[in-house]
Motif scaffolding. Structure first.
Motif, PDB file in Angstrom:
ATOM      1  N   ARG A  71      -3.844 -10.386  96.236  1.00 40.12           N
ATOM      2  CA  ARG A  71      -5.142 -10.470  95.579  1.00 40.12           C
ATOM      3  C   ARG A  71      -6.255 -10.817  96.549  1.00 40.12           C
ATOM      4  O   ARG A  71      -7.434 -10.681  96.235  1.00 40.12           O
ATOM      5  N   GLY A  72      -5.897 -11.289  97.738  1.00 35.99           N
ATOM      6  CA  GLY A  72      -6.909 -11.647  98.723  1.00 35.99           C
ATOM      7  C   GLY A  72      -6.520 -12.924  99.446  1.00 35.99           C
ATOM      8  O   GLY A  72      -5.451 -13.496  99.223  1.00 35.99           O
ATOM      9  N   TYR A  73      -7.400 -13.365 100.336  1.00 35.89           N
ATOM     10  CA  TYR A  73      -7.180 -14.615 101.051  1.00 35.89           C
ATOM     11  C   TYR A  73      -8.517 -15.149 101.530  1.00 35.89           C
ATOM     12  O   TYR A  73      -9.523 -14.428 101.564  1.00 35.89           O
ATOM     13  N   TYR A  74      -8.546 -16.417 101.885  1.00 37.93           N
ATOM     14  CA  TYR A  74      -9.736 -16.993 102.501  1.00 37.93           C
ATOM     15  C   TYR A  74      -9.304 -17.880 103.656  1.00 37.93           C
ATOM     16  O   TYR A  74      -8.166 -18.343 103.734  1.00 37.93           O
ATOM     17  N   VAL A  75     -10.235 -18.075 104.599  1.00 39.80           N
ATOM     18  CA  VAL A  75      -9.964 -18.867 105.789  1.00 39.80           C
ATOM     19  C   VAL A  75     -10.871 -20.087 105.780  1.00 39.80           C
ATOM     20  O   VAL A  75     -12.084 -19.977 105.561  1.00 39.80           O
ATOM     21  N   VAL A  76     -10.271 -21.263 105.994  1.00 40.93           N
ATOM     22  CA  VAL A  76     -11.017 -22.515 106.116  1.00 40.93           C
ATOM     23  C   VAL A  76     -10.535 -23.200 107.386  1.00 40.93           C
ATOM     24  O   VAL A  76      -9.366 -23.613 107.471  1.00 40.93           O
ATOM     25  N   GLY A  77     -11.415 -23.319 108.372  1.00 39.22           N
ATOM     26  CA  GLY A  77     -10.997 -23.915 109.636  1.00 39.22           C
ATOM     27  C   GLY A  77      -9.872 -23.109 110.262  1.00 39.22           C
ATOM     28  O   GLY A  77      -9.975 -21.896 110.437  1.00 39.22           O
ATOM     29  N   HIS A  78      -8.751 -23.771 110.563  1.00 46.62           N
ATOM     30  CA  HIS A  78      -7.634 -23.085 111.206  1.00 46.62           C
ATOM     31  C   HIS A  78      -6.629 -22.518 110.201  1.00 46.62           C
ATOM     32  O   HIS A  78      -5.610 -21.938 110.596  1.00 46.62           O
ATOM     33  N   ALA A  79      -6.902 -22.668 108.901  1.00 48.57           N
ATOM     34  CA  ALA A  79      -5.925 -22.297 107.871  1.00 48.57           C
ATOM     35  C   ALA A  79      -6.409 -21.118 107.023  1.00 48.57           C
ATOM     36  O   ALA A  79      -7.584 -21.020 106.674  1.00 48.57           O
ATOM     37  N   ALA A 123      -3.065 -13.611 110.783  1.00 48.33           N
ATOM     38  CA  ALA A 123      -3.159 -14.347 112.040  1.00 48.33           C
ATOM     39  C   ALA A 123      -3.581 -13.433 113.187  1.00 48.33           C
ATOM     40  O   ALA A 123      -4.345 -13.842 114.076  1.00 48.33           O
ATOM     41  N   ALA A 124      -3.109 -12.187 113.178  1.00 47.75           N
ATOM     42  CA  ALA A 124      -3.448 -11.246 114.247  1.00 47.75           C
ATOM     43  C   ALA A 124      -4.913 -10.819 114.187  1.00 47.75           C
ATOM     44  O   ALA A 124      -5.505 -10.489 115.218  1.00 47.75           O
ATOM     45  N   THR A 125      -5.497 -10.814 112.991  1.00 48.71           N
ATOM     46  CA  THR A 125      -6.887 -10.374 112.843  1.00 48.71           C
ATOM     47  C   THR A 125      -7.875 -11.541 112.766  1.00 48.71           C
ATOM     48  O   THR A 125      -9.079 -11.320 112.678  1.00 48.71           O
ATOM     49  N   ASN A 126      -7.374 -12.778 112.763  1.00 47.06           N
ATOM     50  CA  ASN A 126      -8.228 -13.975 112.760  1.00 47.06           C
ATOM     51  C   ASN A 126      -7.684 -14.943 113.807  1.00 47.06           C
ATOM     52  O   ASN A 126      -6.763 -15.715 113.539  1.00 47.06           O
ATOM     53  N   ARG A 127      -8.254 -14.909 114.990  1.00 49.53           N
ATOM     54  CA  ARG A 127      -7.689 -15.661 116.110  1.00 49.53           C
ATOM     55  C   ARG A 127      -7.662 -17.171 115.884  1.00 49.53           C
ATOM     56  O   ARG A 127      -6.822 -17.867 116.449  1.00 49.53           O
ATOM     57  N   ARG A 128      -8.571 -17.679 115.061  1.00 49.56           N
ATOM     58  CA  ARG A 128      -8.591 -19.134 114.870  1.00 49.56           C
ATOM     59  C   ARG A 128      -7.507 -19.620 113.904  1.00 49.56           C
ATOM     60  O   ARG A 128      -7.262 -20.820 113.790  1.00 49.56           O
ATOM     61  N   VAL A 129      -6.849 -18.695 113.187  1.00 45.40           N
ATOM     62  CA  VAL A 129      -5.853 -19.085 112.189  1.00 45.40           C
ATOM     63  C   VAL A 129      -4.567 -19.542 112.870  1.00 45.40           C
ATOM     64  O   VAL A 129      -3.952 -18.803 113.634  1.00 45.40           O
ATOM     65  N   LYS A 130      -4.182 -20.788 112.580  1.00 47.75           N
ATOM     66  CA  LYS A 130      -2.943 -21.368 113.106  1.00 47.75           C
ATOM     67  C   LYS A 130      -1.925 -21.642 111.995  1.00 47.75           C
ATOM     68  O   LYS A 130      -0.755 -21.897 112.277  1.00 47.75           O
ATOM     69  N   SER A 131      -2.397 -21.626 110.745  1.00 48.49           N
ATOM     70  CA  SER A 131      -1.529 -21.900 109.600  1.00 48.49           C
ATOM     71  C   SER A 131      -1.876 -20.939 108.474  1.00 48.49           C
ATOM     72  O   SER A 131      -3.054 -20.672 108.219  1.00 48.49           O
ATOM     73  N   VAL A 132      -0.866 -20.403 107.809  1.00 49.86           N
ATOM     74  CA  VAL A 132      -1.080 -19.555 106.639  1.00 49.86           C
ATOM     75  C   VAL A 132      -0.299 -20.149 105.474  1.00 49.86           C
ATOM     76  O   VAL A 132       0.918 -20.352 105.560  1.00 49.86           O
ATOM     77  N   PHE A 133      -1.024 -20.422 104.375  1.00 54.43           N
ATOM     78  CA  PHE A 133      -0.417 -21.028 103.192  1.00 54.43           C
ATOM     79  C   PHE A 133      -0.489 -20.066 102.013  1.00 54.43           C
ATOM     80  O   PHE A 133      -1.398 -19.234 101.926  1.00 54.43           O
ATOM     81  N   LEU A 134       0.454 -20.199 101.117  1.00 55.99           N
ATOM     82  CA  LEU A 134       0.429 -19.489  99.848  1.00 55.99           C
ATOM     83  C   LEU A 134      -0.113 -20.424  98.779  1.00 55.99           C
ATOM     84  O   LEU A 134       0.377 -21.543  98.625  1.00 55.99           O
ATOM     85  N   LYS A 135      -1.114 -19.975  98.062  1.00 55.58           N
ATOM     86  CA  LYS A 135      -1.647 -20.736  96.931  1.00 55.58           C
ATOM     87  C   LYS A 135      -0.780 -20.419  95.718  1.00 55.58           C
ATOM     88  O   LYS A 135      -0.831 -19.320  95.169  1.00 55.58           O
ATOM     89  N   GLU A 136       0.044 -21.389  95.305  1.00 55.10           N
ATOM     90  CA  GLU A 136       0.985 -21.153  94.211  1.00 55.10           C
ATOM     91  C   GLU A 136       0.340 -21.382  92.852  1.00 55.10           C
ATOM     92  O   GLU A 136       0.488 -20.592  91.936  1.00 55.10           O
ATOM     93  N   LYS A 137      -0.390 -22.480  92.702  1.00 52.78           N
ATOM     94  CA  LYS A 137      -1.069 -22.751  91.437  1.00 52.78           C
ATOM     95  C   LYS A 137      -1.986 -23.951  91.610  1.00 52.78           C
ATOM     96  O   LYS A 137      -1.906 -24.689  92.588  1.00 52.78           O
ATOM     97  N   VAL A 138      -2.896 -24.114  90.670  1.00 52.47           N
ATOM     98  CA  VAL A 138      -3.723 -25.313  90.600  1.00 52.47           C
ATOM     99  C   VAL A 138      -3.051 -26.254  89.621  1.00 52.47           C
ATOM    100  O   VAL A 138      -2.707 -25.854  88.501  1.00 52.47           O
ATOM    101  N   GLU A 139      -2.840 -27.503  90.033  1.00 53.36           N
ATOM    102  CA  GLU A 139      -2.041 -28.378  89.192  1.00 53.36           C
ATOM    103  C   GLU A 139      -2.561 -29.807  89.201  1.00 53.36           C
ATOM    104  O   GLU A 139      -3.394 -30.190  90.034  1.00 53.36           O
ATOM    105  N   GLY A 140      -2.077 -30.606  88.257  1.00 56.11           N
ATOM    106  CA  GLY A 140      -2.336 -32.037  88.216  1.00 56.11           C
ATOM    107  C   GLY A 140      -3.660 -32.422  87.608  1.00 56.11           C
ATOM    108  O   GLY A 140      -4.517 -31.588  87.295  1.00 56.11           O
ATOM    109  N   GLU A 141      -3.831 -33.708  87.441  1.00 59.41           N
ATOM    110  CA  GLU A 141      -5.037 -34.259  86.828  1.00 59.41           C
ATOM    111  C   GLU A 141      -6.281 -33.919  87.629  1.00 59.41           C
ATOM    112  O   GLU A 141      -7.363 -33.749  87.074  1.00 59.41           O
ATOM    113  N   TYR A 142      -6.125 -33.786  88.955  1.00 58.48           N
ATOM    114  CA  TYR A 142      -7.284 -33.560  89.818  1.00 58.48           C
ATOM    115  C   TYR A 142      -7.513 -32.093  90.142  1.00 58.48           C
ATOM    116  O   TYR A 142      -8.422 -31.765  90.909  1.00 58.48           O
TER     117      TYR A 142
END
Length: 298
Positions: A66-74, A93-112
């Motif tokens: 569905r897409g992705y976004y980059v924040v800092g090195h992630a 990572a190959a197309t964004n040199r500053r990216v050192k970590s790639v995470f999967l957003k699984e869901k929004v959860e919890g009280e916060y």
């Protein structure tokens, strides 16, 4: 004919959030200046021949993403089931040199309402540091909600609401609060999430704006202020704004809100797409007793 804003390198970080960019073209550098293709004039504008933006949407290369976004090195991926996540991560990572970590957003959860992230590739480090419209922020992506697509909206709110004293009702890590404070506004920044409050305080210190921001923790259902305590308020909580509307209107005389809906309330404008059916709208909450226009849940 394409128009470009001609901005000196030293001024670029401070003005880039004010530019209405022309999405089909890329900025380019010549000497001491950055030329940014714009749809509306800003500052010194010249005719230019910018490079065209290559249409390499991740969803076209990897169907189901569905897409992705980059924040800092992630980088954070949004996807459906059945995707080769490792190959997607390596492409990002190959197309964004500053990216050192790639995470999967699984869901929004919890009280916060924070993102549950799973490491797909690289370093398992979710504490990121990044620049937005000349401000510096540091957050843990697992502790607070971050939406880089709203950077321009925050810059505009900072300019449009500047002056006086403003309550940022759902301040998070201080993104909108610091845009306001930079313009000389005295801000009260509050949130229920204790980690968000911690990061908001840290970011105020990081940007040397602590004298302009009071950071407190509260529950938005019961704001610790007298009736009509604030002339101006910002309420950035699109998925649940309607739930807090009555309490916000109790303490605020004028409110700029962000809400998730299929169609906008009267006088509101669309600022971001959320899904095929829903968009995020921005506009004034009708808090006066006469002609009060209530929001409703989508």
């Amino acid at each position: 004919m394409t128009l470009c804003a001609k901005v000196s390198r030293r001024d670029y970080e401070n003005v880039k959030g004010r530019l209405k960019r022309e999405a089909k073209f890329l900025p380019f550098v010549e000497g001491d200046y950055i030329y940014v293709p714009v749809s509306e004039p800003f500052g010194q504008v010249v005719e230019c021949s910018p490079p065209q933006r290559e249409n390499r949407r991740l969803s076209s290369l990897f169907p189901g993403v569905r897409g992705y976004y980059v924040v800092g090195h992630a980088a954070v991926i949004k996807h459906r089931e059945g995707i080769d996540l490792e190959n997607v991560a390596k492409f990002i990572a190959a197309t964004n040199r500053r990216v050192k970590s790639v995470f999967l957003k699984e869901k929004v959860e919890g009280e916060y309402r924070v993102n549950k992230l799973r490491l797909v590739w690289g370093e398992d480090n979710s504490v990121v540091k990044f620049r937005e419209n000349g401000l510096t922020f540091q957050v843990d992506l697992r502790e607070v909600f971050v939406d880089p697509s709203m950077a321009q909206v925050r810059a505009e709110m900072g300019r449009n609401l500047k002056g006086g004293r403003v309550l940022d009702v759902f301040a998070g890590y201080g993104a909108t609060s610091l845009h306001l404070a930079r313009e000389g506004t005295q801000v009260v920044a509050g949130d229920l999430n204790p980690e968000a409050v911690k990061w908001a305080l840290w970011n105020a210190k990081l940007n040397k704006l602590l004298h302009k921001v009071d950071v407190i923790r509260y529950d938005g259902h019961s704001l610790p202020f007298r009736d009509g305590a604030f002339e101006k308020c910002v309420a950035d909580n699109p998925t649940s704004l309607w739930e807090f509307e009555e309490e916000i209107c109790r303490v605020c005389k004028s409110v700029i809100g962000l809400a998730l809906a299929e169609s906008p309330p009267k006088g509101w404008k669309v600022i971001n797409e959320y899904s095929k059916e829903l968009s995020i709208f921005q506009g004034p909450l009708g808090c006066s007793k006469e002609g009060h226009q209530s929001l409703s849940a989508p």
